[in-house]
Design an enzyme around this catalytic site. Structure first.
Site, short mmCIF file in Angstrom:
data_model
loop_
_atom_site.label_atom_id
_atom_site.label_comp_id
_atom_site.label_asym_id
_atom_site.label_seq_id
_atom_site.Cartn_x
_atom_site.Cartn_y
_atom_site.Cartn_z
N GLY A 8 68.44 16.74 78.36
CA GLY A 8 67.77 17.54 79.03
C GLY A 8 68.87 18.57 79.84
O GLY A 8 68.34 19.11 80.83
N GLN A 12 67.64 23.85 84.63
CA GLN A 12 68.03 24.48 85.86
C GLN A 12 69.18 23.12 86.63
O GLN A 12 69.89 23.48 87.28
CB GLN A 12 66.83 24.75 86.79
CG GLN A 12 67.31 25.29 88.33
CD GLN A 12 66.40 25.10 89.53
OE1 GLN A 12 65.22 24.47 89.28
NE2 GLN A 12 66.36 25.69 90.50
N TYR A 142 51.34 17.79 85.50
CA TYR A 142 52.89 17.43 85.80
C TYR A 142 52.80 16.24 86.87
O TYR A 142 53.62 15.28 86.64
CB TYR A 142 53.30 18.75 86.24
CG TYR A 142 54.75 18.60 86.85
CD1 TYR A 142 55.79 18.21 85.97
CD2 TYR A 142 54.87 18.63 88.40
CE1 TYR A 142 56.93 18.53 86.59
CE2 TYR A 142 56.33 18.74 88.79
CZ TYR A 142 57.33 18.67 88.02
OH TYR A 142 58.70 18.40 88.41
N ILE A 172 63.72 23.21 93.90
CA ILE A 172 65.24 23.38 94.15
C ILE A 172 65.78 24.64 94.03
O ILE A 172 65.47 25.35 92.89
CB ILE A 172 66.04 22.41 92.85
CG1 ILE A 172 65.66 21.02 93.20
CG2 ILE A 172 67.44 22.39 92.94
CD1 ILE A 172 66.24 20.04 92.11
C1 AKB Z 1 57.60 22.76 89.99
O1 AKB Z 1 57.58 23.76 90.91
O2 AKB Z 1 57.01 22.51 89.29
C2 AKB Z 1 58.99 21.91 90.41
C3 AKB Z 1 58.76 20.75 91.23
C4 AKB Z 1 58.59 21.07 92.74
O3 AKB Z 1 58.98 19.73 90.65
N1 AKB Z 1 60.21 22.86 90.79
#
Ligand code: AKB
Length: 320
Positions: A8, A12, A142, A172
């Site tokens: 991957g 970014q 997520y 990030i």
């Molecule tokens: C997101 O905003 O989903 C990512 C993270 C903080 O894992 N940048």
């Protein structure tokens, strides 16, 4: 010298992690793997690059074997906001890539780094100085993938001895490649927009505190943790790391001090608003500091200076 496979690699983090790893381990010892043909082509201008679908266990295994890989950096992920649009796909990609990485790391005795995130926390986590070990009941797919990934990675370490290590990345901020699909993306996008158009419309509420990290610190954290003395690690998956925390309004006011003509407004995305509200305001990263010497160098002011400088150069060259 260790052989490193970055899976991957075109996202970014990967875009900047690959050259960082080349500096640490040697140019020819880093292999960048990506599923998108056009990205593989671009990567191949600067490093050994291969086409690889992390969900294809056999193809992934052949690459690990062919290059005699010692360490895998698995960066495959659908981020928080994008994940909410298609939770099934987010689970399939995020967990599929992780499970394949864990099983191959076990088979070929590789170390494995898979980033976790502030997204692993949820609404009922303490939001101020969020402890290393605390309630983890995320509200997004997520986050569910990140908590599952942390547990699974610790399981593979304890059960099979796989050298799994990880950090919980805050948002990030970087100037290499735009992020996509995250809740913290605004903190990157704003720099390009202010330089190019002098204005920005933010989709995250003005008072939403979130931890952020500048890319050079994120890269340093990654290699520092992977090279840390295992005897000193009480934790493994995953460490809180933090260096700055701010709201959109605070960031924009600071940018305006440098560019007085900058204007902004808000068009709130309710999905991002709910996600931002559920994440920590500021994490306690003392375990990372004590166990492997985490010591970030970049604060808000230095980061703004550097971002504006690089974004101006990129916009001038027509790269954005
Ligand atoms: C997101 O905003 O989903 C990512 C993270 C903080 O894992 N940048």
């Amino acid at each position: 010298m260790k052989k490193i496979l970055v899976v991957g690699a075109g996202g970014q983090i990967g875009t900047e992690l690959v050259p960082h790893l080349q500096k640490v381990y040697g140019e020819d010892n880093v292999i960048a793997a990506e599923v998108r043909d056009e990205v593989v082509k671009k990567l191949s201008e600067k490093c050994i690059a291969i086409k690889l679908d992390a969900l294809d266990f056999q193809g992934y295994g052949e690459a690990v074997k062919k290059y005699g890989v010692d360490g895998i950096y698995n960066l495959v992920a659908l981020l928080s906001a994008k994940g909410e649009q298609n939770p099934d796909l987010a689970w399939k990609i995020n967990m599929g890539a992780l499970l394949n990485s864990l099983n191959l790391a076990r088979e070929f005795k590789c170390a494995l780094f898979t980033p976790s995130s502030i997204g692993a926390f949820g609404s009922n986590t303490p939001h101020q100085m969020t402890p290393q070990d605390t309630i983890m009941r995320p509200d997004t797919i997520y986050g569910v993938c990140k908590v599952s990934g942390e547990l699974l990675s610790d399981y593979y370490f304890k059960r099979f001895g796989v050298d799994t290590r990880s950090v919980r990345f805050p948002g990030i901020i970087s100037n290499g490649c735009l992020p996509g699909g995250g809740t913290t993306d605004y903190a990157v996008e704003v720099f390009y927009e202010v330089v190019k158009n002098g204005k920005y419309t933010c989709t995250v509420p003005q008072d939403a505190y979130m931890d952020m990290l500048y890319m050079p610190d994120a890269l340093e954290a990654t290699t520092q943790l992977m090279e840390a003395d295992p005897a000193k690690l009480v934790h493994r998956n995953s460490f809180n790391i933090a260096s700055m925390s701010f709201t959109p309004e605070q960031l924009f006011q600071e940018i305006k001090k440098r560019i007085p003509s900058f204007t902004w407004d808000y068009k709130i995305d309710p999905v991002k608003a709910a996600i931002a509200a559920s994440w920590p305001d500021v994490m306690d990263d003392s375990c990372a500091r004590n166990e492997w010497g985490w010591n970030p160098k970049w604060g808000l002011q230095d980061m703004i200076t550097d971002m504006l400088k690089v974004c101006e150069q990129k916009v001038k060259r027509g790269e954005y």
